[in-house]
Design an enzyme around this catalytic site. Structure first.
Site: not given
Ligand code: DQA
Length: 149
Positions: A9-10, A17, A22, A73, A76, A79, A86, A97, A99, A101, A106, A110
């Site tokens: 998301p986002n 953003r 970012y 990625n 949100a 977390h 799963d 994974e 990210h 940032s 942070r 997070r």
């Protein structure tokens, strides 16, 4: 070799953003960067983005038998989402994974990554470059697996 590159998301709001966190490049620029990286590395790829947890679960499930590895990625949902954890465990594909940032520097909320518990590596804080490192890491990981089997 085929990779699924999955964004949560986002991330479609990149550029607009929180640019100090970012960066100023947009989501289309991220997709071009991923495309260039995969073409140079001679890797087949598909890029996905969703703002919906269940849709991300569906995408991860569809990687089974359709991809050799996953770069994710979860944004949100990193977390919060046991469902994404799963799903990654269910398909049992090597996953990395990413990210943009450095989540370790942070907020407290997070500091936990559920998705990361099913990943063989985490790359954080490198912006777009993190996706390149994740893709190249998976390429060499999968090549080594092939030699061993
Ligand atoms: C992010 C970090 C997450 O904590 C955040 O919720 C995001 C983006 C990153 O790429 O740095 O949406 O995954």
């Amino acid at each position: 070799m085929k990779l699924f590159i999955i964004n949560g998301p986002n991330l479609n709001m990149l550029g607009l953003r929180e640019p100090d966190i970012y960066g100023r490049q947009d989501y289309a620029a991220l997709c071009s960067f991923i495309e260039r990286t995969c073409k140079e590395a001679e890797i087949e790829f598909q890029i996905f983005q969703s703002n919906h947890e269940g849709e991300l679960v569906d995408i991860i499930q569809s990687a089974y038998k359709n991809a050799d590895g996953i770069v994710i990625n979860p944004a949100a949902y990193t977390h919060t989402s046991v469902a994404i954890l799963d799903a990654l465990k269910a398909v049992n594909l090597p996953a990395v994974e990413v990210h943009l940032s450095d989540i370790s520097k942070r907020e407290d909320f997070r500091q936990i990554s559920y998705a990361g518990m099913a990943c063989i590596k985490t790359v954080k804080g490198l912006g777009f470059e993190g996706y390149r490192q994740a893709i190249l890491f998976l390429k060499s990981y999968l090549n080594k697996e092939k030699v061993q089997s």
